[in-house]
Design an enzyme around this catalytic site. Structure first.
Site, PDB file in Angstrom:
ATOM      1  N   THR A  43      56.945 -25.493  38.830  1.00 13.11           N
ATOM      2  CA  THR A  43      57.330 -24.331  38.005  1.00 13.11           C
ATOM      3  C   THR A  43      58.036 -24.796  36.736  1.00 13.11           C
ATOM      4  OG1 THR A  43      59.469 -24.074  39.120  1.00 13.11           O
ATOM      5  CG2 THR A  43      57.626 -22.811  40.009  1.00 13.11           C
ATOM      6  N   ASP A  62      57.947 -35.006  44.739  1.00 18.95           N
ATOM      7  CA  ASP A  62      58.116 -33.778  45.511  1.00 18.95           C
ATOM      8  C   ASP A  62      59.265 -33.948  46.517  1.00 18.95           C
ATOM      9  OD1 ASP A  62      57.772 -31.608  47.296  1.00 18.95           O
ATOM     10  OD2 ASP A  62      55.614 -31.583  46.935  1.00 18.95           O
ATOM     11  N   GLN A  82      68.913 -29.045  41.738  1.00 25.95           N
ATOM     12  CA  GLN A  82      68.481 -27.741  41.213  1.00 25.95           C
ATOM     13  C   GLN A  82      67.087 -27.353  41.691  1.00 25.95           C
ATOM     14  OE1 GLN A  82      70.783 -26.139  39.122  1.00 25.95           O
ATOM     15  NE2 GLN A  82      72.014 -27.926  39.647  1.00 25.95           N
ATOM     16  N   SER A  87      62.633 -17.034  43.167  1.00 28.41           N
ATOM     17  CA  SER A  87      61.964 -15.732  43.236  1.00 28.41           C
ATOM     18  C   SER A  87      61.937 -15.151  44.645  1.00 28.41           C
ATOM     19  CB  SER A  87      60.533 -15.802  42.685  1.00 28.41           C
ATOM     20  OG  SER A  87      59.834 -14.621  43.002  1.00 28.41           O
ATOM     21  N   SER A 126      72.691 -19.393  45.720  1.00 28.94           N
ATOM     22  CA  SER A 126      72.307 -18.147  45.044  1.00 28.94           C
ATOM     23  C   SER A 126      73.146 -16.980  45.519  1.00 28.94           C
ATOM     24  CB  SER A 126      70.835 -17.876  45.354  1.00 28.94           C
ATOM     25  OG  SER A 126      70.517 -16.530  45.121  1.00 28.94           O
ATOM     26  N   TYR A 150      63.781 -16.066  50.629  1.00 34.72           N
ATOM     27  CA  TYR A 150      64.460 -16.870  49.607  1.00 34.72           C
ATOM     28  C   TYR A 150      65.965 -16.913  49.889  1.00 34.72           C
ATOM     29  CZ  TYR A 150      66.647 -18.194  45.208  1.00 34.72           C
ATOM     30  OH  TYR A 150      67.435 -18.817  44.253  1.00 34.72           O
ATOM     31  N   LYS A 154      68.445 -20.197  50.930  1.00 36.24           N
ATOM     32  CA  LYS A 154      69.667 -20.657  50.250  1.00 36.24           C
ATOM     33  C   LYS A 154      70.852 -20.670  51.220  1.00 36.24           C
ATOM     34  CE  LYS A 154      68.103 -21.669  46.206  1.00 36.24           C
ATOM     35  NZ  LYS A 154      68.210 -23.012  45.637  1.00 36.24           N
ATOM     36  N   ASN A 179      72.069 -14.428  38.872  1.00 32.00           N
ATOM     37  CA  ASN A 179      71.070 -14.154  37.820  1.00 32.00           C
ATOM     38  C   ASN A 179      71.328 -14.861  36.483  1.00 32.00           C
ATOM     39  OD1 ASN A 179      71.106 -11.891  39.883  1.00 32.00           O
ATOM     40  ND2 ASN A 179      69.196 -11.501  38.812  1.00 32.00           N
ATOM     41  N   ARG A 218      73.037  -6.076  38.026  1.00 35.43           N
ATOM     42  CA  ARG A 218      73.163  -7.514  38.239  1.00 35.43           C
ATOM     43  C   ARG A 218      74.298  -8.066  37.380  1.00 35.43           C
ATOM     44  NH1 ARG A 218      70.426  -6.182  41.783  1.00 35.43           N
ATOM     45  NH2 ARG A 218      68.442  -7.029  42.537  1.00 35.43           N
TER      46      ARG A 218
HETATM   47  P1  NAD Z   1      62.986 -23.273  37.740  1.00 34.79           P
HETATM   48  O1  NAD Z   1      61.784 -22.841  38.526  1.00 34.79           O
HETATM   49  O2  NAD Z   1      62.903 -23.191  36.264  1.00 34.79           O
HETATM   50  O3  NAD Z   1      63.407 -24.743  38.152  1.00 34.79           O
HETATM   51  C1  NAD Z   1      63.147 -25.306  39.415  1.00 34.79           C
HETATM   52  C2  NAD Z   1      62.580 -26.705  39.186  1.00 34.79           C
HETATM   53  O4  NAD Z   1      62.337 -27.303  40.472  1.00 34.79           O
HETATM   54  C3  NAD Z   1      61.230 -26.703  38.447  1.00 34.79           C
HETATM   55  O5  NAD Z   1      61.256 -27.621  37.394  1.00 34.79           O
HETATM   56  C4  NAD Z   1      60.215 -27.079  39.517  1.00 34.79           C
HETATM   57  O6  NAD Z   1      59.085 -27.746  38.978  1.00 34.79           O
HETATM   58  C5  NAD Z   1      61.066 -27.945  40.437  1.00 34.79           C
HETATM   59  N1  NAD Z   1      60.537 -27.987  41.805  1.00 34.79           N
HETATM   60  C6  NAD Z   1      60.109 -26.937  42.560  1.00 34.79           C
HETATM   61  N2  NAD Z   1      59.657 -27.371  43.749  1.00 34.79           N
HETATM   62  C7  NAD Z   1      59.829 -28.715  43.753  1.00 34.79           C
HETATM   63  C8  NAD Z   1      59.548 -29.739  44.699  1.00 34.79           C
HETATM   64  N3  NAD Z   1      58.974 -29.453  45.888  1.00 34.79           N
HETATM   65  N4  NAD Z   1      59.847 -31.016  44.390  1.00 34.79           N
HETATM   66  C9  NAD Z   1      60.391 -31.319  43.189  1.00 34.79           C
HETATM   67  N5  NAD Z   1      60.673 -30.398  42.236  1.00 34.79           N
HETATM   68  C10 NAD Z   1      60.393 -29.109  42.520  1.00 34.79           C
HETATM   69  O7  NAD Z   1      64.212 -22.384  38.295  1.00 34.79           O
HETATM   70  P2  NAD Z   1      65.691 -22.243  37.733  1.00 34.79           P
HETATM   71  O8  NAD Z   1      65.863 -20.825  37.345  1.00 34.79           O
HETATM   72  O9  NAD Z   1      66.002 -23.302  36.763  1.00 34.79           O
HETATM   73  O10 NAD Z   1      66.513 -22.459  39.076  1.00 34.79           O
HETATM   74  C11 NAD Z   1      67.158 -23.674  39.382  1.00 34.79           C
HETATM   75  C12 NAD Z   1      67.859 -23.536  40.715  1.00 34.79           C
HETATM   76  O11 NAD Z   1      68.802 -22.490  40.674  1.00 34.79           O
HETATM   77  C13 NAD Z   1      66.942 -23.197  41.891  1.00 34.79           C
HETATM   78  O12 NAD Z   1      67.422 -23.863  43.029  1.00 34.79           O
HETATM   79  C14 NAD Z   1      67.106 -21.705  42.060  1.00 34.79           C
HETATM   80  O13 NAD Z   1      66.813 -21.273  43.360  1.00 34.79           O
HETATM   81  C15 NAD Z   1      68.571 -21.566  41.717  1.00 34.79           C
HETATM   82  N6  NAD Z   1      68.972 -20.248  41.251  1.00 34.79           N
HETATM   83  C16 NAD Z   1      68.478 -19.775  40.078  1.00 34.79           C
HETATM   84  C17 NAD Z   1      68.914 -18.541  39.626  1.00 34.79           C
HETATM   85  C18 NAD Z   1      68.422 -17.957  38.344  1.00 34.79           C
HETATM   86  O14 NAD Z   1      68.805 -16.828  38.048  1.00 34.79           O
HETATM   87  N7  NAD Z   1      67.621 -18.641  37.549  1.00 34.79           N
HETATM   88  C19 NAD Z   1      69.838 -17.793  40.363  1.00 34.79           C
HETATM   89  C20 NAD Z   1      70.296 -18.324  41.570  1.00 34.79           C
HETATM   90  C21 NAD Z   1      69.873 -19.556  41.994  1.00 34.79           C
HETATM   91  C1  UD1 Z   2      67.496 -12.896  42.895  1.00 34.94           C
HETATM   92  C2  UD1 Z   2      68.913 -13.321  43.200  1.00 34.94           C
HETATM   93  C3  UD1 Z   2      69.236 -14.533  42.390  1.00 34.94           C
HETATM   94  C4  UD1 Z   2      68.173 -15.551  42.699  1.00 34.94           C
HETATM   95  C5  UD1 Z   2      66.834 -15.060  42.246  1.00 34.94           C
HETATM   96  C6  UD1 Z   2      65.735 -16.069  42.535  1.00 34.94           C
HETATM   97  C7  UD1 Z   2      70.236 -11.386  43.887  1.00 34.94           C
HETATM   98  C8  UD1 Z   2      71.272 -10.419  43.510  1.00 34.94           C
HETATM   99  N1  UD1 Z   2      69.849 -12.228  42.912  1.00 34.94           N
HETATM  100  O1  UD1 Z   2      67.411 -12.450  41.632  1.00 34.94           O
HETATM  101  O2  UD1 Z   2      70.495 -15.037  42.750  1.00 34.94           O
HETATM  102  O3  UD1 Z   2      68.402 -16.777  42.237  1.00 34.94           O
HETATM  103  O4  UD1 Z   2      66.562 -13.920  43.010  1.00 34.94           O
HETATM  104  O5  UD1 Z   2      64.636 -15.782  41.805  1.00 34.94           O
HETATM  105  O6  UD1 Z   2      69.770 -11.424  45.010  1.00 34.94           O
HETATM  106  N2  UD1 Z   2      63.039  -6.175  37.746  1.00 34.94           N
HETATM  107  C9  UD1 Z   2      62.457  -5.135  37.074  1.00 34.94           C
HETATM  108  N3  UD1 Z   2      61.394  -5.400  36.274  1.00 34.94           N
HETATM  109  C10 UD1 Z   2      60.890  -6.648  36.118  1.00 34.94           C
HETATM  110  C11 UD1 Z   2      61.491  -7.717  36.823  1.00 34.94           C
HETATM  111  C12 UD1 Z   2      62.575  -7.435  37.643  1.00 34.94           C
HETATM  112  O7  UD1 Z   2      62.861  -3.981  37.204  1.00 34.94           O
HETATM  113  O8  UD1 Z   2      59.910  -6.805  35.372  1.00 34.94           O
HETATM  114  C13 UD1 Z   2      64.229  -5.900  38.569  1.00 34.94           C
HETATM  115  C14 UD1 Z   2      64.134  -6.377  39.993  1.00 34.94           C
HETATM  116  O9  UD1 Z   2      63.533  -5.432  40.815  1.00 34.94           O
HETATM  117  C15 UD1 Z   2      65.620  -6.601  40.304  1.00 34.94           C
HETATM  118  C16 UD1 Z   2      66.221  -7.020  38.954  1.00 34.94           C
HETATM  119  O10 UD1 Z   2      65.294  -6.614  37.978  1.00 34.94           O
HETATM  120  O11 UD1 Z   2      66.206  -5.401  40.720  1.00 34.94           O
HETATM  121  C17 UD1 Z   2      66.425  -8.516  38.818  1.00 34.94           C
HETATM  122  O12 UD1 Z   2      65.230  -9.171  39.231  1.00 34.94           O
HETATM  123  P1  UD1 Z   2      65.012 -10.738  39.038  1.00 34.94           P
HETATM  124  O13 UD1 Z   2      65.244 -11.114  37.640  1.00 34.94           O
HETATM  125  O14 UD1 Z   2      63.683 -11.064  39.647  1.00 34.94           O
HETATM  126  O15 UD1 Z   2      66.176 -11.397  39.862  1.00 34.94           O
HETATM  127  P2  UD1 Z   2      66.777 -11.053  41.338  1.00 34.94           P
HETATM  128  O16 UD1 Z   2      65.675 -10.771  42.292  1.00 34.94           O
HETATM  129  O17 UD1 Z   2      67.915 -10.129  41.212  1.00 34.94           O
END
Ligand code: NAD
Ligand code: UD1
Length: 317
Positions: A43, A62, A82, A87, A126, A150, A154, A179, A218
């Site tokens: 991703t 991986d 990370q 999702s 998360s 998911y 976590k 988020n 959020r």
């Molecule tokens: P992202 O998808 O941009 O980054 C994840 C990275 O992990 C990618 O570069 C992907 O290629 C790599 N990856 C996935 N599967 C892998 C595997 N099997 N081996 C090696 N690499 C792999 O996502 P992000 O938003 O940068 O999230 C980073 C971390 O933070 C994740 O653990 C995610 O669950 C966590 N997190 C993100 C959010 C958010 O809002 N973005 C919120 C809570 C937690």
């Molecule tokens: C959730 C987690 C977050 C986690 C992420 C992983 C919670 C509170 N948050 O994020 O910590 O890392 O999953 O991916 O559990 N939405 C719309 N329209 C869109 C897209 C989303 O309405 O086009 C809504 C969703 O239904 C949701 C909100 O926006 O209610 C946020 O969605 P998203 O950005 O996908 O993140 P979370 O699922 O909240």
């Protein structure tokens, strides 16, 4: 608590080609760290590392492959884990895959970190671990029942961390990101997060879809704040380890408000369309930041308005 001295320190960032990981790698390079990245580019994008590619060691590998984890952990002091499949809806569609990567992969990585004597692990948890608890703000120790594979993955990572710390005296800190948003977050694909999706809708002149009534909320966190929390966790005293902390902006915004903020910022945009609520969604999310303030010295610096402005500028470029 100060940001630790990282000049010359060997670190590993798993998922370093991802959205948060890419920003973290750039900051670590600015601090003078010697950075390895483990990423399978499933991703993530190599372009997220464009500005630092000649200054890092990139391992395309991986988490599910133990030899890739061993190679990545060899000789590193601090690990910023990370990599994961994000999702909620992706995990609802294919729970086995999210669990294999997020839980199996984390277990492989922690094992390799133990074998190679890494000093400290900071990993991405998360806010989804709070599950169905209606209590606001969400406080560490007051978790409910998780609502998606998911979230469960976590929660299991947090439990793995506790076990590894207890069995092998490792120093591990989890960061419960709420988020996270900012420049370079991917707007494409069915599993994109809401803020990049809303910007993509604006740029293509189409109405965004809001799942449900839009009154769900959020606690949006700017990516620079998430990066700073990682650095603080890397340098925190040993007593701060063995647990997970909230990392958030500390304010709650509904999706209806979010679209209005974006429209005000860019100066226009269509009315949203409303669809069915999304399975596995939590209703409201807001972090309590007391523990992370006391334990890691973290408090957010960038509010939603400023963060959205920087994000918008990033997409415009
Ligand atoms: P992202 O998808 O941009 O980054 C994840 C990275 O992990 C990618 O570069 C992907 O290629 C790599 N990856 C996935 N599967 C892998 C595997 N099997 N081996 C090696 N690499 C792999 O996502 P992000 O938003 O940068 O999230 C980073 C971390 O933070 C994740 O653990 C995610 O669950 C966590 N997190 C993100 C959010 C958010 O809002 N973005 C919120 C809570 C937690
Ligand atoms: C959730 C987690 C977050 C986690 C992420 C992983 C919670 C509170 N948050 O994020 O910590 O890392 O999953 O991916 O559990 N939405 C719309 N329209 C869109 C897209 C989303 O309405 O086009 C809504 C969703 O239904 C949701 C909100 O926006 O209610 C946020 O969605 P998203 O950005 O996908 O993140 P979370 O699922 O909240």
């Amino acid at each position: 608590m100060p940001i630790p001295e990282l000049d010359g320190v060997s670190v590993l960032v798993t998922g370093g080609a991802g959205f948060i990981g890419g920003h973290l790698v750039e900051e670590l390079i600015r601090c003078g760290a010697k950075v390895k990245v483990l990423d399978d580019l499933s991703t993530g994008l190599a372009s997220n590392l464009e500005s630092v590619l000649d200054q890092i060691e990139f391992i395309e590998g991986d988490l599910r492959d133990r030899s890739d984890c061993a190679k990545a952990c060899d000789g590193v002091d601090t690990i910023f884990h990370q990599a994961a499949l994000g999702s909620v809806p992706r995990s609802v569609k294919d729970p086995a895959l999210s669990l294999a990567v997020n839980v199996g992969g984390t277990s492989n990585l922690f094992t390799a970190a133990r074998d190679h004597g890494a000093r400290r692990i900071v990993f991405a948890s998360s806010s989804s671990v709070y599950g169905d608890t209606p209590t606001l703000p969400k406080r560490e120790g007051e978790e409910g029942d998780v609502l998606s594979p998911y979230a469960m993955s976590k929660l299991m990572c947090e439990q793995l961390a506790e076990i590894f710390q207890r069995c092998y005296q490792m120093e591990i800190i989890g960061l419960r990101y709420f988020n996270v948003f900012g420049p370079r977050q991917r707007p494409d694909g069915p599993y994109a997060a809401v803020i990049p999706r809303f910007f993509a809708a604006y740029h293509s002149g189409t109405a965004p879809t809001i799942f449900g009534d839009g009154e769900q909320s959020r606690d949006f966190t700017y990516v620079g704040d998430a990066v700073r929390a990682n650095l603080l966790a890397a340098g925190a005293p040993a007593e701060a380890c063995g647990r997970s902390y909230n990392v958030a902006g500390g304010k709650r915004v509904s999706l209806n408000q979010l679209w209005k903020l974006i429209r005000d910022l860019v100066g226009g945009g269509p009315e949203p369309e409303y669809g069915d609520p999304r399975p596995g969604d939590v209703r409201h999310s807001l972090a309590d930041l007391e523990a992370v303030g006391a334990g890691l010295g973290f408090e957010p610096e960038v509010g939603i308005d400023q963060g959205l402005a920087m994000t918008s500028e990033g997409y415009r470029q």
